[in-house]
Design an enzyme around this catalytic site. Structure first.
Site, PDB file in Angstrom:
ATOM      1  N   ASP A 198      -8.038  -9.537   3.826  1.00  0.00           N
ATOM      2  CA  ASP A 198      -7.738  -8.388   4.852  1.00  0.00           C
ATOM      3  C   ASP A 198      -8.992  -8.136   5.964  1.00  0.00           C
ATOM      4  O   ASP A 198      -9.802  -7.510   5.980  1.00  0.00           O
ATOM      5  CB  ASP A 198      -7.808  -7.102   4.067  1.00  0.00           C
ATOM      6  N   GLU A 219       0.731  -1.230  -0.072  1.00  0.00           N
ATOM      7  CA  GLU A 219       0.125   0.162   0.053  1.00  0.00           C
ATOM      8  C   GLU A 219       0.869   1.349  -0.011  1.00  0.00           C
ATOM      9  O   GLU A 219       0.692   2.173   0.744  1.00  0.00           O
ATOM     10  CB  GLU A 219      -0.898   0.185   1.109  1.00  0.00           C
ATOM     11  N   GLU A 234     -12.545  -3.182  11.901  1.00  0.00           N
ATOM     12  CA  GLU A 234     -12.735  -2.454  10.460  1.00  0.00           C
ATOM     13  C   GLU A 234     -13.893  -2.729   9.634  1.00  0.00           C
ATOM     14  O   GLU A 234     -14.353  -1.958   9.082  1.00  0.00           O
ATOM     15  CB  GLU A 234     -11.502  -2.327  10.144  1.00  0.00           C
TER      16      GLU A 234
END
Lengths: 711, 711
Positions: A358, A283, A386
């Site tokens: 993820d 990322e 998340e």
């Protein structure tokens, strides 16, 4: 009941009543042991539970002595035949003994922190109303490093944090040590956590400047008595940014010298510094691949700098160069790391997320587990929700963590679980670790909601003992956090145990993944398609692969063949839709909408019914909670009730938006009796929650549309 | 003393002891009045102060009755000859009366919120140990709207906030109403604040979507019983972003219709909605000038939409198109707004910062005050210490606020103070208001430090009565927040009263301004020169104008002539260095380093000695506080002591860096006996605090340098 704000977590130590009180009072009448954090905690806990401070003695003088210590801190402990050797450096025992004719309970260990763990273990017995008359408990952790990863930025924000800003007040360190730092350390130690990575894996070099290191050292000083080592996330490019070198090439001797000097500087300030956590080549972060070097070469650079001081490096396997592996992102970590097996230094741990994508509501286990026998692998779980409803949804992650640990890699035949890879027993590794991405923040209740606290608790308990069941942990937590009244405990544990599957059902049933709104990861976004300038694997349609024929990501040999990354037994099971578990079906297979499930339902009908079931489950949880107000103080009751109302609305939003979207592709009718979404797909697509806590820059991804709240 | 975390602010209501207790117990024996927030607060306060709940009666039955209410809520109040007319809608009276032979205290007003203000006023008498035997108090606010501006972003962060993240938890609104919202409202009402702008002036259109308006309505519902109206910051471009119009041109009928409809929608949800706050054509925000329209045309667009509902628009005069007015940014607001005097609708308030630049430690008053007799002007103060040491420095802003209010514009001769412009008495305005940029956040102690709470308190008290002295307010606050023991009160008030001048001395003495580090505004940055792509007025050298000859910004006729924007009397005073106050000297004049000050010192020597004096003052404050531990609980004592240690370090950093920088330009020796900075200028220039709370993107502006902590 007086209002409680949740600050005390599971360490409330509220008075015991009835029979238990007299039993416990008889069992604990005096404290015998040296001053320190263990004695302070025992005194605090027993005073709260039993209603009056215990006398503190230097010798056993009466029945009910609670003797604690190590052979060095307590001659009395040393004199007892306790066989402490087997406890190692971290374990403890709690045993009923007779000393000079007096009934006593001894809490013993080889180290002070072992005694502290024992003290918390003993208090937990009382908090959960266990008998303490004939104790003979020995407990040692299966995994030696149990670490919280804080994704806290130095400006006080927390990436993917849903509980307020950072616990660490950098601007007033090192001078001011907030009492909260100590309470954080107490909470961690109470569940066996012994490491904390203070800053975000998306790190900046500033953390390595002298002024920040002085602040880090101050925090390390608070953590030390509680057995918690401090670690730091560092950027691979630090030698360039801070050292003004032209390169961060791991083979460049100047780079090696810079890291060696920097690490030495850290250990001068913090002699028990734990080491580094590194996110490299992922990322947008810099890494060894920028210099044509392997991840192993990168990791070893840090490993060699840390080794002389006993430090370790946790090197994340979550590498993905956005867009580079667009055929199947699930394969990139395996493809990168598997060939490097055996090439990492001894003090490197490769940190692998539980699943290959993820932190989704459900993923299969990561194929690297079992695939790197010559490398220390550690498991990374996400405690912060998340992708699981963030602050407000009640989703108990115990079952997810348990599933992740118990998943069987079959690498060395049946029983080659992820837990056994992680605890070193499968391959005989000595350096073992587990990490959880923390869900703590400055909110008064630490985790944004009371029930989010259970996830911190469950992580710690499972990190100590991966064999514990999520249900047993929930039971403990409920008793400690709320009430041991069985009329309360039973329904709440049931509600918690069903909550994760409910979230899977209303968000991503049957093995779907990554269907959340882009950027914020909150709320449904199944329609999110690859956008210009965005890698395809940041879209939802990349993962669902829904088309007129069917739905699912073909990861078999006819597709990306990611399934081949698993051991033969597992690959065979997952690779065949008939044997692949329903709950991973669409992760591995693209199937017709009319595919017949084992239940006899079509895939389409089953999908829709899963969404419905998820909503139903949240409704039931809400109804359950509504009956429980007599057992909870009003503040925590209200917060939870209001959050369940929000979750019900969100679950319906997920269900309606998902069904509306997939029906626009499947063109199949809804199963009989199933209600149609009340609004059009266009309505759901237009609705968006533009801002969530902890989300870097969600604004741009949200259409600015003046639409109504979704029903 | 039990530890206190500061959550209770100045509303602690801790037990009174000694003589005062018996006196107060005799004076308050029963509560007579209708249920509601006033009764709840009186009961809460008196229970805490007097040690036991008061009986709640419907009639006066004994000596010591505390009777409260309005003529409508209480027949007893109605029956008394109290002459309530003069109190208006917000004032109250507190008077000792005899009712049916019983001694009583009556708290009366024309409205429920007036009674609430009276209840807080009465409690304050007890909290500050004032006699309550013969009371005859009447109090009405001089300014009718007393507003907090929250620069809170919808993602939970706060621009220039140093006390944690936003109080408003948008993700759990409207469902969950945190008890903290009510405590916020109580705190505001206790000091007379009656308006709150919930969101940042750098606004997004999302706040106007139905889902956010529903959240805003929920907050408005909490505030309503406490007399607090909710306002919103809105972007001028909302009709484009939300309404999908092609333009936001204020003269476009579609734009007007869009705003009218949106405002009507808001009032359907929130009937007592206060109105809008607008930052237009400033720092990149859209505004009427984008369409070739004036600020007045822009303001009137909103004003006309709001007028039918009784709403107002607060239109900020802080316009500056970065770089556009680079000759002297101090002139831009005046140049833009002065020609528009008389062109604003009746329900517009032009919101003017106290000084012409931006909330500096000291500025002259803004030249618009007194210059717009036909326009409603309101004063904007900053309670958050953006330029004054942020979270950790103790800087009591009472003296700054007092100075800003008492500054005399001479617009209609002597006594034409900023306060009289603001309260409408100078020009007979009816719509009056004052705003303070809030310093609240989710930190447990609300404001980041205990002493920062005093600035919130002082703002509220001065907004109600601009004639109060900062010292009297400090005295009240110290007694309510800590202790009424004179051995504590006197030294603490002295310390507070000197703290703002100390900050001026060690940061920007003699009329200097904007010498802070770029971006973060924390710590010294006098060397910050105009950078490529950055407007010159974002540098420090733009303001100091230091060169080999001297220092200061020539704003006289030989320079920018900004001084001519003031009335003739003031312009004459400021325009002549001999009559210009020392503390504004370099704001208006560029003078030789060797210029002789009235004291006989050279300007250079005087400058250096000011820096020294500032540091000395912080050292003295710290020494004072060190002696006061017997009077404060340990938690608040420690926090303050540690923060003072940080402030001393920061003051020395400011002093050393500033002297090192300016000496590199003046090439003058330090005055006799003054210590040289211990490090080189290069050292200070290289040091940088890269991250502060509440700062948008400081990272890029900070050189990534591996340097030591400054001494």
């Amino acid at each position: 009941m007086p209002a409680e704000d949740g600050y005390r977590l599971w360490l409330r130590y509220v008075p015991v009543h009835g029979d238990w009180l007299s039993r416990y009072r008889a069992a604990a009448t005096e404290l015998v042991g040296a001053p320190g954090v263990a004695r302070a905690e025992l005194q605090r806990g027993l005073t709260g539970l039993l209603g009056a401070p215990l006398r503190e003695a230097t010798d056993v003088t009466q029945d009910g002595a609670v003797l604690f210590g190590t052979p060095s801190s307590s001659p009395l402990v040393k004199s007892l035949p306790l066989d402490l050797q087997r406890l190692g450096a971290q374990g403890y025992l709690i045993r009923t003994v007779t000393i000079r004719g007096h009934r006593a309970i001894v809490i013993a260990a080889n180290t002070d922190v072992g005694v502290l763990y024992g003290a918390f273990g003993f208090l937990r017995l009382l908090q959960t109303r266990e008998p303490v008359d004939h104790l003979d408990i020995a407990s040692t952790p299966d995994i030696s490093r149990r670490v919280l990863d804080h994704w806290d930025n130095l400006n006080g924000t927390i990436e993917r944090g849903y509980a307020g800003d950072s616990l660490w007040k950098w601007e007033s360190l090192p001078e001011h040590l907030s009492p909260r730092y100590t309470d954080y350390a107490r909470a961690c130690a109470s569940i066996g956590i012994n490491g904390t990575v203070l800053n975000n894996v998306n790190a900046t070099s500033f953390i390595l400047t002298p002024s920040y290191l002085e602040k880090v050292a101050a925090l390390a000083g608070v953590m030390r008595p509680y057995g918690i080592r401090v670690y730091l996330s560092v950027p691979f490019s630090a030698p360039v940014a801070l050292g003004h070198l032209e390169s961060a090439d791991p083979l460049d001797p100047r780079v090696q010298a810079w890291w060696a000097a920097k690490v030495a500087e850290i250990y001068r300030e913090i002699p028990d510094f734990g080491g580094f956590l590194m996110k490299a080549n992922s990322e947008g972060q810099p890494g060894p691949e920028d210099y044509g070097r392997t991840q192993a070469q990168g990791a070893d650079l840090l490993a060699h700098a840390l080794a002389p001081h006993g430090g370790i490096i946790m090197w994340r396997a979550f590498v993905y160069t956005t867009g580079a592996h667009s055929e199947d992102r699930a394969k990139q970590a395996y493809d990168t790391f598997k060939p490097l097996d055996g090439k990492f230094a001894d003090n490197v741990l490769v940190q692998v997320k539980n699943g290959p994508i993820d932190f989704q509501p459900r993923e299969p286990f990561h194929p690297l587990f079992g695939a790197m026998p010559h490398t220390n692998l550690m498991l990374e779980l996400q405690i912060s929700k998340e992708y699981l409803g963030q602050r407000t949804s009640m989703v108990y992650l115990g079952p997810l963590f348990e599933e992740a640990l118990r998943d069987d890699t079959w690498a060395k035949g049946a029983g080659s679980t992820v837990a056994r890879v992680t605890d070193g027993s499968l391959y005989g590794g000595h350096l073992t670790a587990i990490a959880g991405v923390a869900n703590t923040g400055s909110n008064r209740n630490w985790c944004g909601s009371i029930f989010n606290q259970a996830n911190w608790y469950a992580f710690g308990r499972l990190a100590w003992n991966p064999g514990l069941s999520a249900r047993a942990i929930a039971d403990e937590w409920v008793k400690m956090t709320f009430s041991s009244d069985p009329r309360f405990v039973a329904p709440v544990v049931k509600m918690m145990m069903g909550s994760r599957e409910a979230a899977v059902d209303y968000m991503t049933p049957l093995g779907l993944a990554s269907q959340m709104a882009a950027g914020t990861h909150f709320g449904p976004g199944p329609w999110v398609a690859p956008a210009r300038g965005m890698p395809p694997d940041w879209s939802s349609t990349y993962y669902s692969r829904a088309d007129a024929q069917g739905i699912g990501f073909d990861r078999t040999a006819t597709g990306s063949n990611a399934v081949a990354e698993y051991s033969a037994h597992v690959a065979a099971q997952f690779g065949n839709p008939a044997t692949c578990p329903d709950d991973l079906l669409l992760w591995f297979h693209h199937l017709s909408w009319d595919y017949r499930m084992p239940s006899g339902q079509t895939l389409w009908d089953s999908l829709v019914l899963h969404y419905d079931r998820g909503v139903e489950s949240v409704k039931e949880a809400r109804e359950t909670w509504d009956t429980l107000s007599p057992y909870v103080d009003n503040q925590r009751y209200r917060l939870t009730a209001d959050f369940l109302a929000i979750q019900e609305k969100d679950a319906e939003w997920w269900r309606n938006a998902s069904i509306a979207y997939f029906q626009s592709i499947s063109h199949r009718p809804l199963p009989a009796g199933v209600a149609a979404p009340p609004d059009t797909l266009a309505h759901y697509e237009a609705f968006c929650i533009p801002f969530v806590e902890g989300s870097p820059s969600p604004h741009a991804e949200c259409p600015t549309a003046d639409v109504a709240v979704p029903r």
